[in-house]
Scaffold this active site. Structure first.
Site, mmCIF file in Angstrom:
data_model
loop_
_atom_site.group_PDB
_atom_site.id
_atom_site.type_symbol
_atom_site.label_atom_id
_atom_site.label_comp_id
_atom_site.label_asym_id
_atom_site.label_seq_id
_atom_site.Cartn_x
_atom_site.Cartn_y
_atom_site.Cartn_z
ATOM 1 N N GLY A 1 0.779 -1.242 0.000
ATOM 2 C CA GLY A 1 0.000 0.000 0.000
ATOM 3 C C GLY A 1 0.808 1.288 0.000
ATOM 4 C CG ASP B 1 -0.882 1.941 3.422
ATOM 5 O OD1 ASP B 1 -0.578 1.637 4.596
ATOM 6 O OD2 ASP B 1 -1.406 1.120 2.637
ATOM 7 C CG ASP C 1 -7.211 0.312 10.483
ATOM 8 O OD1 ASP C 1 -8.010 1.220 10.266
ATOM 9 O OD2 ASP C 1 -7.560 -0.858 10.713
ATOM 10 C CB VAL D 1 -9.863 5.825 2.367
ATOM 11 C CG1 VAL D 1 -10.761 6.706 3.216
ATOM 12 C CG2 VAL D 1 -8.639 5.401 3.180
#
Ligand code: IMP
Ligand code: MG
Length: 183
Positions: free
Chosen positions: A47, A103, A106, A156
């Site tokens: 990512g 990236d 989370d 996203v």
């Protein structure tokens, strides 16, 4: 999925211009902070490759790059954040000032495991730069040292981020139409 990928996007969250400006700003800061250091940019595939490619060109100090591939163990162990190393770094870490380029931060589980693993190899310093931060989702006590944008708890895609391995090549960051997930 439409033939025209952009038709799957419900809303653009961060435009190309906004991302470009932010990456420039982060690169400037990193250039200051890493003067006289031994910078090694470490990226966990896949990512963050788009962010890395743009960010590294905004950093005006000597830097090396290296990549890791990891996979989470089966669902039972996944919650512990323990990951299996599929491809390790090639460059020895002793004396390096490592910047992990991510990236999106989370839950933070994977990254916190990787950070500890790299820490054990004796680098001079280790920090985290993430383009996106979703603090609402955090499950472990981990903070990035450099954050591009804080984003709400929504899924996203784009600018490297995928849904089911697709949409990484969208030039901006957006939210997909609900029907894309149910197809
Ligand atoms: P975690 O911080 O260990 O939970 O995992 C972070 C990884 O989950 C990221 O590197 C992404 O691959 C993926 N991820 C988390 N949130 C999103 C999202 O909103 N869109 C796409 N991928 C995401
Ligand atoms: Mg992913």
């Amino acid at each position: 999925m439409n033939d025209n990928m952009k038709e799957d996007v419900l809303r653009v969250l961060l435009s190309e211009d906004e991302i470009r400006a932010k990456v420039q700003e982060m690169g400037k800061k990193l250039t200051e902070d890493y003067k006289g250091k031994n910078l090694l940019l470490v990226t966990v595939l896949k990512g963050a490759v788009v962010f890395l490619a743009d960010l590294m060109r905004q950093i005006d100090v000597p830097a090396e790059i290296d990549f890791m591939v990891v996979s989470s163990y089966g669902s039972g162990v996944k919650s512990s954040g323990v990951v299996k190393i599929i491809k390790d770094l090639d460059i020895p870490l002793a004396g390096k000032d490592i910047l992990i380029v991510e990236d999106i931060l989370d839950s933070g589980m994977t990254l916190s495991y990787i950070k500890e693993l790299l820490q054990s190899r004796g680098p001079r310093s280790i920090r985290i730069a993430t383009l996106l931060d979703k603090p609402a989702r955090r499950k472990v006590d981990l903070q990035a040292d450099y954050v591009g944008f804080e984003v709400p708890d929504e899924f996203v895609v784009g600018y490297g981020l995928d849904f089911d391995e697709k949409y990484r090549n969208l030039p901006y960051i957006g939210i997909l139409k609900p029907e894309v997930y149910s197809d």
